[in-house]
Every structure is written in C-alpha cells, then in structure tokens.
Design an enzyme around this catalytic site. Structure first.
Site, PDB file in Angstrom:
ATOM      1  N   HIS A  85      -4.115  -0.343   5.527  1.00 14.79           N
ATOM      2  CA  HIS A  85      -4.773   0.823   5.657  1.00 14.79           C
ATOM      3  C   HIS A  85      -6.259   1.109   6.293  1.00 14.79           C
ATOM      4  CE1 HIS A  85      -7.275   0.626   2.027  1.00 14.79           C
ATOM      5  NE2 HIS A  85      -6.489  -0.010   1.501  1.00 14.79           N
TER       6      HIS A  85
ATOM      7  N   GLU B 170       0.132  -0.991  -3.499  1.00 14.59           N
ATOM      8  CA  GLU B 170      -0.993  -1.921  -3.733  1.00 14.59           C
ATOM      9  C   GLU B 170      -0.807  -2.557  -5.146  1.00 14.59           C
ATOM     10  OE1 GLU B 170      -2.447  -4.399  -2.994  1.00 14.59           O
ATOM     11  OE2 GLU B 170      -4.602  -3.804  -2.273  1.00 14.59           O
TER      12      GLU B 170
END
Length: 228
Positions: free
Chosen positions: A9, A85
């Site tokens: 990201h 994550e």
C-alpha cells in the site's frame, strides 16, 4: 500458472512517523495516494484479470486507485481477510524510540503475531485465489495475471516463506507502492525475483523501506542469521 503481483500500500501518516501499524486501520495520506497511482500506471502496461486486497483501508484504497489506472472497476476488487497485515500487539502505535523504551533489546512484544502464523493464513489464501482463476481458464486460455494490494509484513512473510535463500535479506526493498511478482504453480507460490521491470521501477528512490518504518520488523531482520 497464475502470475500474482503483490503491491504494498501507499504511505500513511504513521508510515511517515515510523509508527508500527499492523492491524490498526490507518488511511493513506496524499503521498500514499500518489504512490498508488504511480504503481497503477506501471501496472497498466499489462492486462489484468483481477484485483484482490487486504480489508484494511490503506490497502483497499491503494487497490481502488490501481484499479482505476488499469481499467478494472473498484467494485470488482475481492477483499480477502487473510491478507490483512501482521498483528504487532502492544507495539502498534509505537515508533522506534518508544518500542526501545517499552520493550528493550529482544524483549517479547505481547500480542505479536508469529511470522509462521502469518504465512499459514496468507499462503493458502493466495493459492486458493490463483486456483479459482485457473479453474475459470480451464479452456487453455493464457495464464491469469492478478494484482494483490497488501502490506509490508505480509510481503516480507511471503518472501521468507517461498524463498529461503533470500530470507531476511535487505536487498529486496519493500517500499510503499512497491511491486513484487510471484507465480502459482501446482499448488505452490514461487518468487519471480526482480525478473520483471515493473518490480524494479516500482521501488522509488524517495521511498523508505518497510523495515525502517517498522521497528519490530527491523529488529527481527537484524537479529536473524542470514542464509548462506
């Protein structure tokens, strides 16, 4: 065979402050949105069959920005919870100095997800994703190409799991917006190590490596023995 391009990201304010994010849902900042668009323009050189994303907003917005660049509708992005994550427990929200004060040296961090547990959820999710696309292409059409927007800890884990010879190797930068190409072959994920120009060009000179933004990861990478 399915080609899978893992994309980290774009930048968040916590990335900039070098605060550990993990499962905390921190959005992209304007720099991160620009990084995602840059990655999208690189990826737009190819045709793509689909995009999947972690459920965290920083990864999903990165995927939506990339989708716009490559010509895929944002509502076609597949959200996979297993791509979230790594959890860093009590270290989330801390910067490197705060981590050193609260958990000095090799002190364990309560609640930190073990890397092998990250691999145990991420690798099967990528295999299942690839296999679904391969079943849809059982007519012999060309290999599928997929974009997956996710996180530095996830990408580091996949690298370590599928390619032990580069385990904990700092020579593979995982910067915001960086692209890392893998392939699915016979139920396994394999690394395509910087053989694709997109991988190389996606690592911008003005971007900070994930290990430098996340003090827990830096500590682990620095303490583990290097593969010979």
């Amino acid at each position: 065979m399915t080609l899978i391009y893992l994309v980290r990201h774009g930048e968040t304010d916590w990335n900039r402050a070098r605060r550990i994010q993990g499962s905390t849902d921190i959005p992209l900042n304007d720099t991160g949105r620009a990084q995602a668009a840059r990655s999208g323009r690189l990826l737009a050189r190819r045709s793509w069959d689909g995009i999947a994303s972690s459920p965290l907003s920083r990864a999903f917005e990165t995927g939506a920005i990339i989708a716009n660049e490559v010509g895929i509708a944002a509502d076609e992005i597949e959200v996979l919870d297993d791509l979230v994550e790594r959890r860093y427990g009590d270290a989330e929200g801390l910067d490197d100095r705060e981590l050193a004060q609260l958990f000095p040296g090799d002190s364990p961090v309560p609640g930190r997800e073990r890397r092998e547990d990250v691999a145990a959820r991420v690798i099967p999710a990528l295999v299942a994703l690839a296999e679904r696309y391969e079943r849809d292409r059982s007519d012999g059409s060309p290999d599928a190409r997929l974009i997956v927007t996710t996180h530095g800890g996830v990408i580091r884990t996949v690298l370590n799991h599928v390619s032990p010879q580069v385990k904990y190797h700092r020579g593979i930068p995982i910067t915001n917006g960086s692209v890392h190409s893998f392939r699915h072959v016979d139920g396994a994920i394999e690394l395509v190590l910087f053989n694709d120009p997109i991988d190389i060009e996606s690592v911008a000179d003005d971007c900070v490596d994930f290990d430098e933004q996340n003090a827990v990861e830096y500590r682990e990478v620095d303490s583990e023995p290097r593969a010979q």
